[in-house]
Design a protein around this motif. Structure first.
Motif, mmCIF file in Angstrom:
data_model
loop_
_atom_site.group_PDB
_atom_site.id
_atom_site.type_symbol
_atom_site.label_atom_id
_atom_site.label_comp_id
_atom_site.label_asym_id
_atom_site.label_seq_id
_atom_site.Cartn_x
_atom_site.Cartn_y
_atom_site.Cartn_z
ATOM 1 N N LEU A 168 38.224 34.991 30.703
ATOM 2 C CA LEU A 168 36.908 36.019 31.076
ATOM 3 C C LEU A 168 37.291 37.536 31.249
ATOM 4 O O LEU A 168 36.572 38.328 30.799
ATOM 5 C CB LEU A 168 36.363 35.463 32.323
ATOM 6 C CG LEU A 168 35.798 34.005 32.298
ATOM 7 C CD1 LEU A 168 35.225 33.752 33.700
ATOM 8 C CD2 LEU A 168 34.811 34.022 31.150
ATOM 9 N N THR A 169 38.586 37.635 31.788
ATOM 10 C CA THR A 169 39.086 39.223 32.049
ATOM 11 C C THR A 169 39.183 39.806 30.724
ATOM 12 O O THR A 169 38.675 40.967 30.579
ATOM 13 C CB THR A 169 40.334 39.227 32.983
ATOM 14 O OG1 THR A 169 39.968 38.584 34.310
ATOM 15 C CG2 THR A 169 40.583 40.770 33.110
ATOM 16 N N ARG A 170 39.661 38.884 29.877
ATOM 17 C CA ARG A 170 40.263 39.561 28.422
ATOM 18 C C ARG A 170 39.099 40.175 27.843
ATOM 19 O O ARG A 170 38.888 41.070 26.959
ATOM 20 C CB ARG A 170 41.126 38.626 27.743
ATOM 21 C CG ARG A 170 41.629 39.094 26.266
ATOM 22 C CD ARG A 170 42.063 38.029 25.630
ATOM 23 N NE ARG A 170 43.184 37.421 26.513
ATOM 24 C CZ ARG A 170 43.992 36.364 26.262
ATOM 25 N NH1 ARG A 170 43.604 35.742 24.972
ATOM 26 N NH2 ARG A 170 44.841 35.821 26.794
ATOM 27 N N TYR A 171 38.046 39.369 27.905
ATOM 28 C CA TYR A 171 36.830 39.698 27.003
ATOM 29 C C TYR A 171 35.561 40.059 27.831
ATOM 30 O O TYR A 171 34.497 40.126 27.452
ATOM 31 C CB TYR A 171 36.424 38.268 26.588
ATOM 32 C CG TYR A 171 37.402 37.737 25.553
ATOM 33 C CD1 TYR A 171 37.994 38.402 24.484
ATOM 34 C CD2 TYR A 171 37.656 36.178 25.762
ATOM 35 C CE1 TYR A 171 38.920 37.839 23.755
ATOM 36 C CE2 TYR A 171 38.529 35.573 24.741
ATOM 37 C CZ TYR A 171 39.296 36.308 23.956
ATOM 38 O OH TYR A 171 40.201 35.843 23.362
ATOM 39 N N GLY A 172 36.073 40.965 28.735
ATOM 40 C CA GLY A 172 35.002 41.873 29.628
ATOM 41 C C GLY A 172 34.193 41.348 30.568
ATOM 42 O O GLY A 172 33.118 41.716 31.059
ATOM 43 N N LEU A 173 34.560 40.119 31.086
ATOM 44 C CA LEU A 173 33.607 39.562 32.117
ATOM 45 C C LEU A 173 34.446 39.437 33.555
ATOM 46 O O LEU A 173 35.735 39.191 33.587
ATOM 47 C CB LEU A 173 33.322 37.763 31.799
ATOM 48 C CG LEU A 173 32.512 37.817 30.463
ATOM 49 C CD1 LEU A 173 32.372 36.198 29.856
ATOM 50 C CD2 LEU A 173 31.181 38.275 30.553
ATOM 51 N N ASP A 174 33.762 39.160 34.583
ATOM 52 C CA ASP A 174 34.406 39.266 35.828
ATOM 53 C C ASP A 174 34.461 37.835 36.267
ATOM 54 O O ASP A 174 33.459 37.033 36.638
ATOM 55 C CB ASP A 174 33.417 40.180 37.018
ATOM 56 C CG ASP A 174 34.067 40.087 38.271
ATOM 57 O OD1 ASP A 174 35.039 39.460 38.498
ATOM 58 O OD2 ASP A 174 33.504 40.834 39.069
ATOM 59 N N PRO A 175 35.731 37.276 36.356
ATOM 60 C CA PRO A 175 35.984 35.911 36.975
ATOM 61 C C PRO A 175 35.274 35.576 38.201
ATOM 62 O O PRO A 175 35.308 34.372 38.886
ATOM 63 C CB PRO A 175 37.451 35.523 36.754
ATOM 64 C CG PRO A 175 37.935 37.012 36.829
ATOM 65 C CD PRO A 175 37.048 37.866 36.251
ATOM 66 N N LYS A 176 35.204 36.608 39.075
ATOM 67 C CA LYS A 176 34.855 36.465 40.399
ATOM 68 C C LYS A 176 33.278 36.429 40.746
ATOM 69 O O LYS A 176 32.752 36.012 41.528
ATOM 70 C CB LYS A 176 35.100 37.910 41.333
ATOM 71 C CG LYS A 176 36.744 37.950 41.692
ATOM 72 C CD LYS A 176 37.158 39.016 42.339
ATOM 73 C CE LYS A 176 38.621 39.188 42.512
ATOM 74 N NZ LYS A 176 38.936 40.391 43.549
ATOM 75 N N LYS A 177 32.549 36.497 39.395
ATOM 76 C CA LYS A 177 31.025 36.476 39.527
ATOM 77 C C LYS A 177 30.875 35.796 38.069
ATOM 78 O O LYS A 177 30.317 36.407 37.354
ATOM 79 C CB LYS A 177 30.624 38.047 39.355
ATOM 80 C CG LYS A 177 30.808 38.513 40.472
ATOM 81 C CD LYS A 177 29.829 40.202 40.505
ATOM 82 C CE LYS A 177 30.248 41.000 41.861
ATOM 83 N NZ LYS A 177 29.741 42.191 41.678
ATOM 84 N N PRO A 178 31.088 34.537 37.986
ATOM 85 C CA PRO A 178 30.652 33.962 36.863
ATOM 86 C C PRO A 178 29.314 33.662 36.556
ATOM 87 O O PRO A 178 28.612 33.643 37.577
ATOM 88 C CB PRO A 178 31.612 32.600 36.809
ATOM 89 C CG PRO A 178 31.544 32.336 38.536
ATOM 90 C CD PRO A 178 31.801 33.715 38.964
ATOM 91 N N LYS A 294 45.474 29.895 36.289
ATOM 92 C CA LYS A 294 44.437 30.881 35.863
ATOM 93 C C LYS A 294 43.092 30.285 36.164
ATOM 94 O O LYS A 294 42.051 31.080 35.736
ATOM 95 C CB LYS A 294 44.768 30.930 34.269
ATOM 96 C CG LYS A 294 46.313 31.244 33.833
ATOM 97 C CD LYS A 294 46.421 31.339 32.265
ATOM 98 C CE LYS A 294 47.873 31.810 32.098
ATOM 99 N NZ LYS A 294 48.221 31.720 30.580
ATOM 100 N N VAL A 295 42.898 29.182 36.628
ATOM 101 C CA VAL A 295 41.350 28.550 36.741
ATOM 102 C C VAL A 295 40.747 28.956 37.958
ATOM 103 O O VAL A 295 41.375 28.841 38.980
ATOM 104 C CB VAL A 295 41.603 27.086 36.369
ATOM 105 C CG1 VAL A 295 40.444 26.508 36.749
ATOM 106 C CG2 VAL A 295 42.215 26.727 34.870
ATOM 107 N N VAL A 296 39.541 29.309 37.820
ATOM 108 C CA VAL A 296 38.852 29.364 39.226
ATOM 109 C C VAL A 296 37.565 28.735 39.068
ATOM 110 O O VAL A 296 37.165 28.215 38.095
ATOM 111 C CB VAL A 296 38.253 31.049 39.344
ATOM 112 C CG1 VAL A 296 39.521 31.754 39.424
ATOM 113 C CG2 VAL A 296 37.416 31.413 37.995
ATOM 114 N N SER A 297 37.146 28.402 40.243
ATOM 115 C CA SER A 297 35.851 27.337 40.225
ATOM 116 C C SER A 297 34.604 27.892 40.715
ATOM 117 O O SER A 297 34.708 29.005 41.372
ATOM 118 C CB SER A 297 36.216 26.091 41.155
ATOM 119 O OG SER A 297 36.508 26.529 42.282
#
Length: 427
Positions: A168-178, A294-297
């Motif tokens: 997600l980070t690599r492709y410009g998305l925020d993993p804290k706000k999926p 590397k996984v978040v839920s």
């Protein structure tokens, strides 16, 4: 994988240390041992479980020993059946008049027995049922067209969203706000496709009955005798997915019978999102230890799905008070909490919400996911009707695939699916 088997397979897959009876009982004081159903708890009673031996023999024997100690003179005969062919075994027992007094039944296995009035209405027999167990678990044993509750919810699970934070980070998305809904998911999938050059997917599964339910579609008639999911809302959902598929936001083979599944794609790093049970990261740490950190839920989108195992009581039992008390005892907060510490499942009692083991994270991503799943259970519901067996879901999936590929219109595919499924219900 058939959802009604999900919890049983998870239990069978997890190696457990022997509990040997420690920590059993119910610290909340709501074991219902004497209250459930009224009458004196005495005599012999049989209890049948599904594929718990040998890994959970010590646990179950501890639960039973504690029950017999609480009620001197009671004798519990514990039967455990193998995983394969269990439904057929139960139906054979019922037809032969040998159904155990207390029997482990997921809702879809309980339904045919409820139709034949072979299961006790435990809500009528136990006034505290709805006060002590989570609403979704109780509702799982209410069947359309049939009065009453036909089982105590025993152990539960639900789905959680899992995201590859690195991708997600690599492709410009925020993993804290999926993404939190379908529109956000499609927009994020479009970003991942663009930024990855099409080498990684975010979306990697086609919709199903649970997605229709979350879109507000009524899946069955009130009497439970016909499917009703061929609605404009369901067709609109398929139209949305068809456009996403045409845009290349999902893998091309997602519509085929040989599709590997979104969890496998997630494990391989080809997909950045999947759904799985609350203890998925723990198993992932064994299967792919480099990916697990590397996984978040995040919570499931819409209403969380509920997967349920329960204990039903035979209407033909000659020892009703003891059978009810035993079902209550096995499913009380203390015994469920002890079981959940051995397995990848969650308890179904409301009193369990105060148990820090489930409600507080240890700060790891696996701990966070477990808490997300557990807190979701209060609002989780069975989204698929129990009438939707494997054969019916195969028909639905085939028609959905035709709609997404453009070989059939969305409403046409749904009309075909409903007509065929309703014929199957009558067979």
């Amino acid at each position: 994988m058939r959802r009604s088997h999900w919890i049983r397979m998870a239990v069978a897959a997890v190696a457990a240390a022997a509990l040997a009876g420690c920590g059993l009982g119910d610290p909340s004081g709501t074991d219902g041992g004497d209250a459930a159903g009224g009458g004196e708890v005495k005599g012999k009673v049989s209890l049948q479980t599904w594929a718990l031996k040998p890994k959970f023999t010590a646990y179950m024997e501890g639960v039973i020993d504690a029950f017999e100690k609480k009620h001197p003179g009671v004798q519990v005969e514990w039967l455990d059946q193998p995983g394969e062919g269990y439904s057929e075994k139960v139906l054979s027992q019922a037809a032969g008049g040998s159904l155990p007094d207390v029997v482990n039944l997921p809702p879809d296995f309980a339904l045919p027995l409820a139709k034949q009035r072979m299961l006790l209405d435990v809500a009528a027999a136990d006034p505290k049922l709805e006060a002590d167990y989570v609403e979704g678990g109780v509702d799982a044993y209410r069947f359309a067209g049939h009065t009453g509750v036909h089982g105590y919810p025993w152990y539960l699970n639900t789905d959680v969203n899992y995201w590859n934070a690195e991708l997600l980070t690599r492709y410009g998305l925020d993993p804290k706000k999926p993404p939190a809904d379908l529109d956000q998911l499609i927009a994020a999938a479009r970003t991942v496709k663009r930024e990855s050059g099409g080498s990684v997917y975010l979306m990697s599964r086609k919709p199903g009955l649970m997605d229709f339910a979350n879109a507000g579609v009524k899946l069955m008639s009130d009497d439970g005798k016909s499917f009703t999911f061929n609605t404009p809302e369901a067709a609109a959902l398929l139209d949305t997915y068809r456009a996403a598929f045409k845009e290349g936001l999902l893998p091309q083979d997602v519509l085929t019978e040989t599709y590997a599944g979104n969890t496998k794609l997630f494990n391989s790093g080809t997909a950045a999102w999947t759904t799985a049970g609350g203890n998925y990261i723990t198993s992932l740490a064994t299967d792919n230890p480099s990916l697990a950190p590397k996984v978040v839920s995040s919570p499931a989108m819409g209403t969380p799905p509920l997967y349920v195992q329960g204990l039903s009581v035979s209407r033909a039992t000659e020892n009703r008070a003891t059978a009810l008390a035993l079902a209550r005892w096995v499913t009380n907060a203390g015994n469920q909490a002890a079981f959940a510490r051995l397995t990848s499942i969650f308890p179904s009692t409301k009193a369990s919400s105060d148990d820090a083991y489930f409600s507080r994270s240890d700060g790891t991503n696996a701990g966070d996911a477990k808490v997300t799943a557990f807190t979701s259970l209060a609002g989780a519901r069975m989204l698929e009707p129990v009438q939707a067996n494997d054969a019916i879901k195969t028909v639905v999936n085939q028609q959905i695939a035709l709609a997404l590929s453009g070989q059939a219109g969305s409403k046409e595919a749904l009309d075909t699916a409903v007509a065929r499924c309703n014929r199957m219900l009558k067979d």
